[in-house]
Write a protein that holds these residues in place. Sequence first.
Motif, mmCIF file in Angstrom:
data_model
loop_
_atom_site.group_PDB
_atom_site.id
_atom_site.type_symbol
_atom_site.label_atom_id
_atom_site.label_comp_id
_atom_site.label_asym_id
_atom_site.label_seq_id
_atom_site.Cartn_x
_atom_site.Cartn_y
_atom_site.Cartn_z
ATOM 1 N N LYS A 357 41.506 7.084 -35.697
ATOM 2 C CA LYS A 357 42.074 8.405 -35.421
ATOM 3 C C LYS A 357 43.590 8.376 -35.261
ATOM 4 N N VAL A 358 44.187 7.201 -35.414
ATOM 5 C CA VAL A 358 45.622 7.020 -35.175
ATOM 6 C C VAL A 358 46.389 7.115 -36.488
ATOM 7 N N GLN A 359 47.534 7.782 -36.441
ATOM 8 C CA GLN A 359 48.440 7.786 -37.585
ATOM 9 C C GLN A 359 49.294 6.535 -37.518
ATOM 10 N N GLY A 360 48.972 5.548 -38.359
ATOM 11 C CA GLY A 360 49.659 4.269 -38.307
ATOM 12 C C GLY A 360 51.124 4.375 -38.691
ATOM 13 N N GLY A 361 51.880 3.325 -38.358
ATOM 14 C CA GLY A 361 53.296 3.277 -38.684
ATOM 15 C C GLY A 361 54.162 3.332 -37.438
ATOM 16 N N PHE A 362 55.462 3.492 -37.650
ATOM 17 C CA PHE A 362 56.403 3.564 -36.541
ATOM 18 C C PHE A 362 56.486 4.980 -35.986
ATOM 19 N N HIS A 363 56.594 5.061 -34.659
ATOM 20 C CA HIS A 363 56.855 6.319 -33.969
ATOM 21 C C HIS A 363 57.966 6.050 -32.960
ATOM 22 N N GLY A 364 58.899 6.949 -32.849
ATOM 23 C CA GLY A 364 59.999 6.753 -31.925
ATOM 24 C C GLY A 364 61.115 5.924 -32.535
ATOM 25 N N GLU A 365 62.253 5.965 -31.890
ATOM 26 C CA GLU A 365 63.470 5.305 -32.376
ATOM 27 C C GLU A 365 63.593 3.907 -31.803
ATOM 28 N N GLN A 366 64.004 2.959 -32.642
ATOM 29 C CA GLN A 366 64.219 1.598 -32.181
ATOM 30 C C GLN A 366 65.459 1.538 -31.286
ATOM 31 N N PRO A 367 65.357 1.004 -30.058
ATOM 32 C CA PRO A 367 66.525 0.926 -29.174
ATOM 33 C C PRO A 367 67.617 0.044 -29.764
ATOM 34 N N SER A 368 68.845 0.411 -29.472
ATOM 35 C CA SER A 368 69.998 -0.347 -29.944
ATOM 36 C C SER A 368 70.180 -1.625 -29.132
ATOM 37 N N LEU A 369 70.623 -2.690 -29.790
ATOM 38 C CA LEU A 369 70.952 -3.937 -29.104
ATOM 39 C C LEU A 369 72.434 -4.021 -28.738
ATOM 40 N N THR A 370 73.175 -3.013 -29.103
ATOM 41 C CA THR A 370 74.600 -2.993 -28.744
ATOM 42 C C THR A 370 74.911 -1.907 -27.725
ATOM 43 N N ASP A 371 74.135 -0.848 -27.696
ATOM 44 C CA ASP A 371 74.321 0.222 -26.713
ATOM 45 C C ASP A 371 73.297 0.011 -25.593
ATOM 46 N N LEU A 372 73.675 -0.839 -24.621
ATOM 47 C CA LEU A 372 72.754 -1.230 -23.553
ATOM 48 C C LEU A 372 73.118 -0.549 -22.240
ATOM 49 N N SER A 373 72.197 -0.588 -21.295
ATOM 50 C CA SER A 373 72.439 -0.088 -19.948
ATOM 51 C C SER A 373 72.355 -1.268 -18.989
ATOM 52 N N ASN A 374 73.498 -1.779 -18.572
ATOM 53 C CA ASN A 374 73.541 -2.933 -17.684
ATOM 54 C C ASN A 374 72.738 -4.107 -18.247
ATOM 55 N N GLY A 375 72.894 -4.332 -19.553
ATOM 56 C CA GLY A 375 72.217 -5.446 -20.201
ATOM 57 C C GLY A 375 70.783 -5.182 -20.613
ATOM 58 N N ASP A 376 70.298 -3.962 -20.414
ATOM 59 C CA ASP A 376 68.915 -3.614 -20.744
ATOM 60 C C ASP A 376 68.866 -2.599 -21.877
ATOM 61 N N LEU A 377 67.735 -2.581 -22.582
ATOM 62 C CA LEU A 377 67.499 -1.567 -23.594
ATOM 63 C C LEU A 377 67.401 -0.189 -22.947
ATOM 64 N N LYS A 378 67.894 0.815 -23.656
ATOM 65 C CA LYS A 378 67.726 2.194 -23.221
ATOM 66 C C LYS A 378 66.439 2.762 -23.830
ATOM 67 N N ALA A 379 65.599 3.344 -22.999
ATOM 68 C CA ALA A 379 64.361 3.932 -23.496
ATOM 69 C C ALA A 379 64.681 5.088 -24.438
ATOM 70 N N THR A 380 63.944 5.149 -25.538
ATOM 71 C CA THR A 380 64.084 6.253 -26.494
ATOM 72 C C THR A 380 62.845 7.142 -26.512
#
Length: 416
Positions: A357-380
């Motif tokens: 029942k799932v639509q396969g593939g990517f959903h949501g945006e891949q977090p940036s590895l250069t635009d971080l928040s105190n060294g962490d990924l930003k949730a998208t």
Amino acid sequence: MDNLTRRRFLTMSGVTAAGALAVGATQVNWSDLMTAAVRDPLPSGDSVLVVVTLYGGNDGLNTVVPAGDPEYQKARPELAYQADEVLDLGEGLGLSPGLKGLKGLWDEDLLAVVRGVGYPEPDRSHFRSMAIWQTGAPKTPVPTGWLGRWLDAAGADPLRAVSVEPTLPPLLAGATTAAASLPVRGLKLPEGKLGTAFAALGKPSPGEEHWHAAAAKSVGDLQNAVRVLGGAVHDAAEREEDEDEERTKGASAGGGSQLGAQLDLVAGLVEAGVPTRAYSVSLGGFDTHADERGTQQRLLTELDKALTPFVQRMRKTDRGRNVVVLVYSEFGRRVHANGSDGTDHGTAGPLFVIGEKVQGGFHGEQPSLTDLSNGDLKATTDFRDVYASVLRGVLDADPEQILDGHRGTIDNLIKT
């Protein structure tokens, strides 16, 4: 560090509603579930949600790997996978080499990868972050789990949700009802000549007295229970006894190592027509502060070898084709490796949703590895968007009622 047990997690998480801490208070046995399957079988058109919790904080960057990104390679000189090591998904991403079965599901459009999943103002504590994920409430602590609230709204029948984990997780605790608990445990009948003789006792004989017939039926029922529930459960108990130091690495935040047995049990219950709409299973050990690469790949291989045959088995029946699997962890890991060949507690990470029942593939945006928040990924992607999608598309519920008015969803994640 002393290993933290699931029971201690329950105590510290603050989720105490509906007797969630009274372990065993809502336990059921196989006869309860088989009786329910006969009296009130799951309609063949009803969908079923199976929630898989990865305790410890799985490293999302080494699960769905941006191997071709130079920033990833620079941040993890010893931990990073090379592009030719991962299982290519496109868009510069690949699955960990331990997830070969899931790559096959991806190729069949059965696997959705939701990227950058997290919540506002992330907390790096195992207990607080897991409590947020299991309650579905990132702003203020609440005493109920998100599926517990669904259970309350769905009629307060404990058999509508079942945990096959050692203790009832907070996500299944409602205000008025807690889900049923069917912990994995050994169940095995005699083998060889003794087993043959025992099996014969379960066969009815013409003209036998009532008490003989009742005894035969009881033996037959037990044999049926072993067929549906027993084999993998017994095997899991033996595997648990064989655990060694290698298997306990990363196991400082709860969870066990019986995922394959838990999913075998769930598969049997679905096939038997038990009227349960939501199941909870788990795998622990993902707190990889040291020696991460080998530990995580072993765990992801275990996840893969449990999930892939479960999904393939479910595809063979009408009820099974309506099963949707949701795989999450309480947080990802830091972008940069630490000094112990591991990673520390981080924030956002990928989440898997699997099924016909799932639509396969990517959903949501891949977090940036250069635009971080105190060294962490930003949730998208807000994790409540995923919950809302499965509440509406799988459990036929109003997500705003369950998630305190939250309106976001993941477009087209669940097929209609």
